[in-house]
Design a protein around this motif. Sequence first.
Motif: not given
Length: 358
Positions: A90-99, A109-111, A132-135, A351-354
């Motif tokens: 999950g963190l690696a996915w977030a790193v990709g988004l940051r990239w 993002s991890v959750r 994930r695309v929808r989010l 904060a996570l419900r959305n």
Amino acid sequence: MPSLQQLWSSLKQVWPSLKRVWSSLKRVSTRLPALPGGARFWVTLLSLGFLLAALKGNAEQLLAQRLDPQGWLWLLIGVGVSLLSLVINGLAWAVGLRWFRLRPRWGLSVRAYLSTNLLKYLPGGIWHLAARVRLLVQGDRLLAGPTSSVATPLALAATLLDPLLAASAALAIAAVAGWRAGWPLLGLLPLLLLVPRWFQPLLQRLERSRERQLSRMPGTQPLDQAPPDLDPSSAGFLLPGYPLVPLLAQALFVLLRFGGFAACVLAFDQQLSLPWAGWLLGFALAWTAGLVVPGAPGGLGVFEAVLLLQLGGQVAEAPLLAVALSYRLVATAADLLAALTARLDAGLDPALRNCSIS
């Protein structure tokens, strides 16, 4: 042994020929009649058939495999390590988004990643990507800063980057583990294909293919199609460079995934049957096949079949089957725990419900 510069020059020389061969194969494939049920059905059928034949041929020896208390402890450790690997994924996915120059909310993002991960077991094998695309398209759920929404091509590219880099990292690890057996080129080629000059059109083509597939899925909104001759700079996303940092994050994920597998090897006392480099090579190849080969959701059957084909001549088949099946249970249990924990956190934290995908 040739140097990296020589390999690079050789690849640049043969690349036009490879593109022509690929174009020819695509033209031939369009003229062939489609397999009844699709390729995914037949790959799944063949993989599961091979696995069932192996189980039948080794049923008596497999039933003789026993776990002592220490073995059960190793399996429990395997679940824990596999669960940690999913958090890193999950963190690696977030790193990709940051990239991609997005600003992900790291915890959310991890959750969200863990919550959608269980959807990969649904028929079609694409529902976790669709969620994930929808989010990402809804933007304000996962992204911080001024970005309120993400274009569909960019959202798809950022989502597809995750499995592509994971497969590349696994093959690179296989190359390191099996360099004595002549595997270095196998791991080098995917790393070279990540150079933006070649990775940009590859990711664009895959993004358009997934976009069409998502548009045909029941219950999903139609997505606009990008023209096939779209210029990279106007395709909705542009690669910012070589994805080194996301690739390293995915490599850590794959190594932790192997840690869960290694716990299963230790549970059945098979650590002396093969050097750890051999176990790592077999796992990396089988895991990559389960990820990229179209088959049953979650790579069911494909991973086990490739592992048996790769290591069957070096390890007794019955213990190897026991290790493969126990790893399947360990990995599935980790997926379930990760998804349930993420959903529970989303229910407890306002904060996570959305970010709920349901």
